[in-house]
Design an enzyme around this catalytic site. Sequence first.
Site, short mmCIF file in Angstrom:
data_model
loop_
_atom_site.label_atom_id
_atom_site.label_comp_id
_atom_site.label_asym_id
_atom_site.label_seq_id
_atom_site.Cartn_x
_atom_site.Cartn_y
_atom_site.Cartn_z
N THR A 65 -41.57 26.13 -56.18
CA THR A 65 -40.77 25.59 -57.27
C THR A 65 -39.95 24.42 -56.71
O THR A 65 -39.75 24.35 -55.49
CB THR A 65 -39.81 26.65 -57.82
OG1 THR A 65 -38.96 27.06 -56.75
CG2 THR A 65 -40.54 27.86 -58.36
N GLU A 121 -43.97 29.06 -62.30
CA GLU A 121 -44.15 30.52 -62.36
C GLU A 121 -45.13 30.96 -63.45
O GLU A 121 -45.51 32.13 -63.50
CB GLU A 121 -42.79 31.19 -62.63
CG GLU A 121 -41.82 31.13 -61.45
CD GLU A 121 -40.93 29.88 -61.47
OE1 GLU A 121 -41.35 28.85 -62.04
OE2 GLU A 121 -39.83 29.94 -60.92
N LYS A 136 -21.29 24.60 -73.54
CA LYS A 136 -20.59 25.59 -74.36
C LYS A 136 -19.29 24.98 -74.85
O LYS A 136 -18.30 24.91 -74.14
CB LYS A 136 -20.34 26.86 -73.54
CG LYS A 136 -21.65 27.55 -73.24
CD LYS A 136 -21.48 28.93 -72.66
CE LYS A 136 -22.85 29.55 -72.43
NZ LYS A 136 -23.08 29.96 -71.06
N TRP A 170 -23.02 26.80 -78.59
CA TRP A 170 -23.93 26.09 -77.69
C TRP A 170 -24.37 24.76 -78.30
O TRP A 170 -24.74 24.68 -79.46
CB TRP A 170 -25.17 26.92 -77.41
CG TRP A 170 -24.91 28.14 -76.58
CD1 TRP A 170 -23.69 28.61 -76.18
CD2 TRP A 170 -25.88 29.04 -76.07
NE1 TRP A 170 -23.85 29.74 -75.44
CE2 TRP A 170 -25.19 30.04 -75.36
CE3 TRP A 170 -27.27 29.10 -76.14
CZ2 TRP A 170 -25.84 31.09 -74.71
CZ3 TRP A 170 -27.92 30.15 -75.50
CH2 TRP A 170 -27.20 31.12 -74.79
#
Length: 555
Positions: free
Chosen positions: A189, A334, A443, A448
């Site tokens: 990754t 992944e 936030k 959000w």
Amino acid sequence: MLGLMQDQPLLISHIITHAARHHGAAEVVSKTVEGGIHRYAYTDVERRSRRLARALQALDVRAGDRVATLAWNGYRHLELYYGVSGMAAVCHTINPRLSADDIVFIMRDAGDVLLFAETSFAGLVEAVAERLAGQVRAVVMMADRDRMPSLALPSGMALLCYEELIAAADEEYVWPGFDERMAASLCYTSGTTGRPKGVLYSHRSSLLHAYAISMADVIGLRAVDRFLPVVPMFHVNAWGTPYAGPMCGATLVMPGRHLDGASLAGLMNDERVSMSAGVPTVWLGLLQHLRASGQLLHTVQRITVGGSACPRMLFEAFATEYGVRVEHAWGMTETSPVGAYNAPRPSNAQLTGEAAMAVRVKQGRVPYGIDMRIVDDTGATLPHDGMRSGHLQVRGAWVCSAYFGEAPGSALDAEGWFATGDVASIDADGYMEITDRSKDVIKSGGEWISSIQLENIAVSHPDVAEAAIVAAKHPKWDERPLLLVVARPGRSIDKDAVLRVYEGRVPKWWLPDAVVVVDELPHTATGKLQKAALRARFRDYLIEQELLNGNSGKE
Ligand code: AMP
């Protein structure tokens, strides 16, 4: 009662033997680092991959050994995909854009025994070699004898020539059969949140993923296609296309190291490319080149865009100006990587205009083989209503179960779900829309705000080349969006005009509190915005501005 069908393991070597037997004349065309075009057929790929496997045997590479590559998209890299995995060793593709320190870290973590590198990475090889002494037995330069660089390698690390190894090997090698769950390839990754972690694909997962992306509602390659993977073979196996291409008998057009707009447009037209795939940045580069030069794309029908959110203007500009359909996909290292693909359903296939675009910009729906859900902070599942955003979780036969070196299943929760780290909504038709990375979400007053949506809107302004939204600390609202923009070459930014593009497109309270013009934005080795670095730099921007303006910052 067991079924009475043949039990043929899903092995990567079968893809290339199939391609050689049944699509033998389909081509692999490569732009080489030496300059010029190399072309040959799948029969040659299979034959040379077998020779490579024989050469690897001679170098004492055994089943399960990791063999590293530092290479662009090209025919020798393709031979490594098949030769290394085909002989049951593990093909570990390394991103050459990583720092030398990161490369040393991942090569040590992976325990690579050999390194195959293109000549353009000779300097990088020298920069890491000393620290890999005693582990890496040889560096194989992917070139012929005439182009071998002279490299200073530590003692015990041999310098070998790829073409000499291939020439010296015989063609008697027979692809071995083994358990399809054996490891085939390894990809790390990008490590934006710490050290990179290895994802270890199996033959089975790679084959099932290749089948899945070959479906008509996914990438859907066909034997008549000439496919150009712009996405590098070191970025999640070029999204599985070096497997799906030969599986379907499509021709592969490998672009080598030059991925700028002019190089891509030239190669696409010269090689009659019908499809391509890559991250938004390369398509923005191609679009800029086409607009500036007046060049057209004569044969390209579709491009798959993923890796980061595809801005709306790319869908529109490619369709209206060049007749190319842009398709949005989502995935991660992944997930091999394809976890969602945006293809129409009966409920939206007839939509036009704004309504159609509202669906097209979403990241897509799952192909068979992947399951997906969203959960809130407590782990409770959220409805698929297209409104609520939550933490995106996936599971399926090509989703990782544990990182390299860790216990199987250790990356999953008790029900087998893998937490992607993305925040998304899923609508009633199953279309998932990424609103953020969990750590990038803003936030504001407990609500959000999606940084991705705000970034996409900012780049629709004609003067903006690139945009990033970061969460800046705010005395009253906790966090507020701060917009960072890079101007297009030759343009200057009028901050108020940029803010006006948000009018009517997002709730008023989503509007960025300030616009900062920067010369450039930092990117990770896979081309994603380096939000962590930006957050560190701009976290206190709004508070500092308030203080500068003589305001106590407490109102
Ligand atoms: P990587 O493992 O480097 O391929 O990064 C995977 C991450 O890239 C995902 O978890 C997402 O955050 C992001 N990503 C991939 N595709 C998209 C997309 N189409 N839109 C938004 N983000 C994406």
